[in-house]
Scaffold this motif. Structure first.
Motif, PDB file in Angstrom:
ATOM      1  N   HIS A 191     -38.887 122.973  42.090  1.00 23.38           N
ATOM      2  CA  HIS A 191     -39.212 124.278  42.645  1.00 23.38           C
ATOM      3  C   HIS A 191     -39.939 124.180  43.986  1.00 23.38           C
ATOM      4  O   HIS A 191     -39.982 125.147  44.749  1.00 23.38           O
ATOM      5  CB  HIS A 191     -40.068 125.080  41.655  1.00 23.38           C
ATOM      6  N   ASP A 192     -40.524 123.016  44.282  1.00 24.58           N
ATOM      7  CA  ASP A 192     -41.218 122.860  45.567  1.00 24.58           C
ATOM      8  C   ASP A 192     -40.256 122.890  46.736  1.00 24.58           C
ATOM      9  O   ASP A 192     -40.634 123.247  47.849  1.00 24.58           O
ATOM     10  CB  ASP A 192     -42.010 121.535  45.593  1.00 24.58           C
ATOM     11  N   ASP A 193     -39.012 122.482  46.495  1.00 23.58           N
ATOM     12  CA  ASP A 193     -37.921 122.567  47.462  1.00 23.58           C
ATOM     13  C   ASP A 193     -38.008 121.605  48.627  1.00 23.58           C
ATOM     14  O   ASP A 193     -37.018 121.003  49.011  1.00 23.58           O
ATOM     15  CB  ASP A 193     -37.787 123.987  48.037  1.00 23.58           C
ATOM     16  N   MET A 194     -39.141 121.451  49.243  1.00 18.63           N
ATOM     17  CA  MET A 194     -39.232 120.664  50.456  1.00 18.63           C
ATOM     18  C   MET A 194     -40.164 119.483  50.271  1.00 18.63           C
ATOM     19  O   MET A 194     -41.164 119.568  49.559  1.00 18.63           O
ATOM     20  CB  MET A 194     -39.730 121.530  51.623  1.00 18.63           C
ATOM     21  N   PRO A 195     -39.877 118.337  50.926  1.00 21.96           N
ATOM     22  CA  PRO A 195     -40.705 117.144  50.744  1.00 21.96           C
ATOM     23  C   PRO A 195     -42.144 117.344  51.173  1.00 21.96           C
ATOM     24  O   PRO A 195     -43.040 116.712  50.635  1.00 21.96           O
ATOM     25  CB  PRO A 195     -40.002 116.090  51.618  1.00 21.96           C
ATOM     26  N   GLY A 196     -42.387 118.246  52.126  1.00 27.00           N
ATOM     27  CA  GLY A 196     -43.753 118.478  52.579  1.00 27.00           C
ATOM     28  C   GLY A 196     -44.620 119.175  51.556  1.00 27.00           C
ATOM     29  O   GLY A 196     -45.836 119.219  51.687  1.00 27.00           O
ATOM     30  N   THR A 198     -44.707 118.379  48.250  1.00 24.77           N
ATOM     31  CA  THR A 198     -44.960 117.552  47.072  1.00 24.77           C
ATOM     32  C   THR A 198     -45.471 116.184  47.502  1.00 24.77           C
ATOM     33  O   THR A 198     -45.225 115.726  48.616  1.00 24.77           O
ATOM     34  CB  THR A 198     -43.680 117.407  46.222  1.00 24.77           C
ATOM     35  N   LYS A 199     -46.195 115.557  46.598  1.00 26.55           N
ATOM     36  CA  LYS A 199     -46.812 114.265  46.910  1.00 26.55           C
ATOM     37  C   LYS A 199     -46.205 113.124  46.108  1.00 26.55           C
ATOM     38  O   LYS A 199     -46.545 111.963  46.332  1.00 26.55           O
ATOM     39  CB  LYS A 199     -48.319 114.325  46.643  1.00 26.55           C
ATOM     40  N   ALA A 239     -40.943 106.727  50.795  1.00 22.32           N
ATOM     41  CA  ALA A 239     -41.674 107.925  51.239  1.00 22.32           C
ATOM     42  C   ALA A 239     -42.637 108.505  50.209  1.00 22.32           C
ATOM     43  O   ALA A 239     -43.782 108.829  50.534  1.00 22.32           O
ATOM     44  CB  ALA A 239     -40.709 109.013  51.716  1.00 22.32           C
ATOM     45  N   LEU A 240     -42.214 108.666  48.958  1.00 20.51           N
ATOM     46  CA  LEU A 240     -43.056 109.269  47.927  1.00 20.51           C
ATOM     47  C   LEU A 240     -43.079 108.369  46.694  1.00 20.51           C
ATOM     48  O   LEU A 240     -42.053 107.835  46.291  1.00 20.51           O
ATOM     49  CB  LEU A 240     -42.527 110.654  47.539  1.00 20.51           C
ATOM     50  N   PRO A 241     -44.260 108.203  46.062  1.00 22.46           N
ATOM     51  CA  PRO A 241     -44.324 107.372  44.853  1.00 22.46           C
ATOM     52  C   PRO A 241     -43.530 108.011  43.715  1.00 22.46           C
ATOM     53  O   PRO A 241     -43.375 109.229  43.640  1.00 22.46           O
ATOM     54  CB  PRO A 241     -45.822 107.320  44.530  1.00 22.46           C
ATOM     55  N   LEU A 242     -43.044 107.166  42.824  1.00 20.67           N
ATOM     56  CA  LEU A 242     -42.210 107.598  41.706  1.00 20.67           C
ATOM     57  C   LEU A 242     -43.032 107.547  40.424  1.00 20.67           C
ATOM     58  O   LEU A 242     -43.624 106.516  40.095  1.00 20.67           O
ATOM     59  CB  LEU A 242     -40.986 106.687  41.595  1.00 20.67           C
ATOM     60  N   TYR A 243     -43.042 108.674  39.692  1.00 23.96           N
ATOM     61  CA  TYR A 243     -43.844 108.785  38.470  1.00 23.96           C
ATOM     62  C   TYR A 243     -42.959 109.117  37.270  1.00 23.96           C
ATOM     63  O   TYR A 243     -41.912 109.757  37.400  1.00 23.96           O
ATOM     64  CB  TYR A 243     -44.892 109.890  38.613  1.00 23.96           C
ATOM     65  N   TYR A 244     -43.439 108.697  36.078  1.00 23.72           N
ATOM     66  CA  TYR A 244     -42.819 109.112  34.829  1.00 23.72           C
ATOM     67  C   TYR A 244     -43.912 109.264  33.783  1.00 23.72           C
ATOM     68  O   TYR A 244     -44.725 108.362  33.593  1.00 23.72           O
ATOM     69  CB  TYR A 244     -41.782 108.090  34.364  1.00 23.72           C
TER      70      TYR A 244
END
Length: 399
Positions: A191-196, A198-199, A239-244
C-alpha cells in the motif's frame, strides 16, 4: 485523403498488445515515395510518434512485411518498426500503459512528400483478452490486481512482481492471463506504493499474495512454489533490507550516486552506482539462490545501463552450479536494454529513475531490443507452460 489509396491492417485493426499486425498500402502510383507515420499517447497524455519512408512497387503497393524503410525512425525491413520506434515528444519519458482497461490506440497514416495525408487507419491494441476477468485486490496488505482467464480451468498460476517506481502495472499480467494463466500482479511496496515511503521489504507481503492465489477456484488444486522467471535482476538484495516475520533476512547492497556518469543527453548512466557484489563486506547481501526450490529462467540484457544484469546473472548461475544445481536455464540478449517487456511497445532509451531520482539511460539498441522482447515473451510463456503444467503440481511463479 485520396479515396483510391487504402491503408490496411491485417488480419484485423483490433488485436492484443503483444500481437503483430501487417500494414499494407495500395492505390499508390508505381514507385511512389511516401512517408508512413504512427502516433499514440500514453496514460499521462505523452505523445509518441514515428515515421519511415517507403517506395511503392510497380503496382503501387507497399507491404511492411516485405519492403524496407529507406529512412526515418528506422531503416530496413521491420514489419513492426513503426510501433517499437515511436519516441515521446518530451525527453526522458517512458511509455506508460499500466491500466489494462485502456487499449493502446495507434493511428497510422500515409503521407505524400509534401505532407498531405493520403490514407489513415487506427490500430486498437488491447491489453486484456476477451473474457478475462479483472479484480482489483485490497486484501490485507496486498495492493494488486487479479486476472483470471475465461473457462473452467484449472489454469497455471503466476505471481507477477513489478518493480518500476512503485504502483501496479497491469500490462504484463493481463496479457499473460489472456494467454491462459491466472495472474496476480502486486506492487513491490504494498500500500505504500513508492520506495520513498518504506524502509524495508517484507517477504510476508509476497507470502500473502501466494496465499491469495491458492484460494482461487480456477487454479490447479495442487500447490507448491515451483518455477521462477528472473529478468535483469541483481544477484544481491539491493537498496532496502529484506525482512520476514519481523526478522532481517538480508541486508541491502547500497549505492553511491556520485558514481553516476552524466551525459550530454541530460540523462545519466547509473550502471556503476551499486557497490560491488564481489567485495567481501557485501557478500552478506547476496541472495542464497541455491536454497530456493523449483526451476529458474534467467534473462539478461547485455546492454543494460541500469546495472550489470549479465554479470549478476552469471553470478547466480555460477552459485547454482557450485552447489550442484541444474534447475535453471538462461538467455542473454546482446543489444537489449534494461526494460524487457511484452513486445511492440515504444522502446525506452531514457526515463526518470525511481531510486536515484534523476533521468537515466536504460541502454539497448532499438532494433535489437525489440527483437529481444519478441523472443523473451514467447520463451516466458513456453517456460511457464512446461514447468507449470496442470499435469504436474501447480505453482505460483515470480515474474
Amino acid at each position: 485523403m485520396s479515396s483510391q489509396i487504402i491503408l490496411r491492417l491485417l488480419p484485423s485493426a483490433r488485436c492484443l498488445f503483444d500481437e503483430p499486425v501487417q500494414l499494407k498500402v495500395s492505390g499508390l502510383r508505381s514507385r511512389q515515395v511516401v512517408t508512413m507515420r504512427a502516433r499514440s499517447a500514453d496514460e499521462r497524455g505523452v505523445v509518441f510518434s514515428s515515421s519511415a519512408t517507403y517506395r511503392a512497387d510497380g503496382r503501387g503497393e507497399i507491404d511492411l512485411d516485405r519492403d524496407p524503410s529507406l529512412s526515418g525512425s528506422y531503416v530496413g525491413v521491420e514489419p513492426m518498426g513503426l510501433l517499437w520506434s515511436m519516441r515521446p515528444d518530451i525527453l526522458h519519458k517512458r511509455f506508460q500503459k499500466n491500466n489494462s482497461l485502456n487499449p493502446h490506440v495507434v493511428r497510422f497514416s500515409v503521407h505524400e512528400e509534401e505532407g498531405r495525408v493520403l490514407a489513415e487507419a487506427t490500430n486498437e491494441r488491447l491489453l486484456i483478452g476477451e473474457g478475462v476477468s479483472r479484480h482489483p485486490v485490497r486484501e490485507g496488505n496486498i495492493h494488486g490486481v487479479l486476472f483470471t482467464p475465461p473457462g473452467q480451468g484449472p489454469f497455471p498460476a503466476v505471481l507477477d512482481l513489478y518493480t518500476f517506481g512503485g504502483g501496479v502495472s497491469e500490462k504484463r499480467a493481463s496479457l499473460l492471463a489472456s494467454r491462459g494463466f491466472v495472474v496476480l500482479t502486486m506492487s513491490l511496496y504494498g500500500h505504500d506504493d513508492m520506495p520513498g515511503n518504506t524502509k524495508k521489504i517484507q517477504l510476508d507481503y509476497f507470502e500473502e499474495g501466494i496465499q491469495l492465489l491458492k484460494k482461487q477456484d480456477k487454479k490447479h488444486p495442487k500447490e507448491e512454489l515451483r518455477s521462477h522467471v528472473w529478468i535483469n535482476g541483481c544477484s544481491a538484495n539491493t537498496a532496502l533490507p529484506l525482512y520476514y516475520k519481523n526478522s532481517q533476512i538480508l541486508p541491502a547492497l547500497m549505492f553511491d550516486v556520485s558514481r553516476i556518469i552524466h551525459t550530454e543527453l541530460g540523462a545519466g548512466i547509473v550502471k556503476y552506482v551499486l557497490n560491488s557484489t564481489l567485495a567481501e563486506e557485501n557478500k552478506v547481501t547476496l541472495v542464497p539462490i541455491e536454497q530456493a526450490k523449483g526451476h529458474f529462467l534467467f534473462a539478461a540484457a547485455e546492454d543494460d545501463l541500469n546495472w550489470d544484469s549479465k554479470a549478476y546473472m552469471d553470478q547466480m548461475v555460477e552459485r547454482l552450479k557450485h552447489h550442484g544445481k541444474e534447475n535453471f536455464e538462461s538467455v542473454c540478449y546482446p543489444g537489449a536494454g534494461h526494460y524487457l517487456e511484452p513486445p511492440y511497445g515504444p522502446f525506452c532509451p531514457s526515463a526518470m529513475h525511481g531510486v536515484v531520482h534523476a533521468a537515466a539511460l536504460w541502454g539497448g539498441e532499438p532494433r535489437d531490443h525489440a527483437a529481444a522482447e519478441v523472443h523473451l515473451w514467447k520463451k516466458i510463456q513456453d517456460y511457464f507452460r512446461t514447468h507449470l503444467s496442470c499435469d504436474a503440481a501447480l505453482s505460483e511463479a515470480k515474474l
